[in-house]
Design a protein around this motif. Sequence first.
Motif: not given
Lengths: 239, 145
Positions: B17-18, B21-22, B25-26, B30, B35-37, B39, B42, B55
């Motif tokens: 399972v671990a 999941a990894l 995500v990898g 996603m 996104v955190y901010y 450009t 965009e 942001r």
Amino acid sequence: MSTEAVASAPAPTKSRFHWEHLVGLLGLVLLVAGQYMGLFVAPPERMMGEVGRILYTHVPAAWLAMVAFTVAFVTAVAHLFTGRRGLDWATEAAVEVGAMLNVLLLIQGSIFARPTWGVWWTWDPRLTASAIMLLTFVGVLMLRGAVRDPDRRATWTSVATVLAYVNIPITYFSVKWWRSLHQIQSSPETVADPMVFVLRLNAFAFLFIMIWFIARRWRLAQTLARADEAPPLPAQEAT
Amino acid sequence: MTEAMKRRLFGVAALAVAGAALFYVGMSDMGDDLVYYWTPSELIAAAEAKEATVRLGGMVKPGTLDWDRDAQQARFTITDGDHEVPVHCTGNPPQMFREGIGAVVEGKLGTDGVFRTDRVMVKHSNEYEAPDGHPPEVQTTLVDE
């Protein structure tokens, strides 16, 4: 009859000298030297100035939190395959020490962020992953505290630790996988030579202190487990 | 099934399972949706971004910073090399803020094309350098003065 019971009871706690104290002493000496060099000998950082010196505790805390959780992961897997109780104590010890380092990491990161980035906290991928990392391992400890049966507790702790460990590579790679405010990993090429040396000194100090703490916590878990499983005292047996 | 076998089975299942999941995500994209901010490119391309709190991240274009510390106003341009967005900041940016540095600003892009913000965050690079590359002894004394 009563003499046998006494013989099988756990030995009274004696103040014996354990190897880990030597490691801890070495760690403390290195920590004093490393922090002195970090504060007074290493140069200030070009952009961040004196604030940049928190590097010497923030980065070791981050590395060693991950190392402690990795120790927990290895002992958890080993416990699931061997069933040895000592490995379960090691998992408990490493998760607790890792969580402590994780708390330290978040507090130092916040103190670092305010003067450099301008905010105490932001939901950047690295920061978010580090916070989740702490919450999941605190969750492991809470789960552990809720199970009474030692065998079941050990199995559940191990399974939960393996699952929680998924977040360590995610936290590590978060700055590469996603856009973040947190900088990507530094390397000796991106850090000035005198700073690299001081950082390494402090990293080893944290490593030895981590080993010391985990070993001490392991012995505490062992003592508690033995007290838990000790046969009834002769006086109680007689009644 | 013995207890030992059951425990090993739990071990194999937890690792599977671990690992899955990894891997998910990898390998998933996603990061493209979350996104955190944004450009500048965009932000300009997305019409729906107007008047929404987002942001914006990029480099403070050299030569564009007009910072009045007393009035607590700063004007500058955020660029990603292709596109640029003019930013108007109320309140003083953090001390490390300067031209040519990475910055993330939180606020709204107005219909006039100016991004208004009251929160500027400075992105530090992964480089830790001594000031001006002087030997450590010299810098410590220089900076202490």
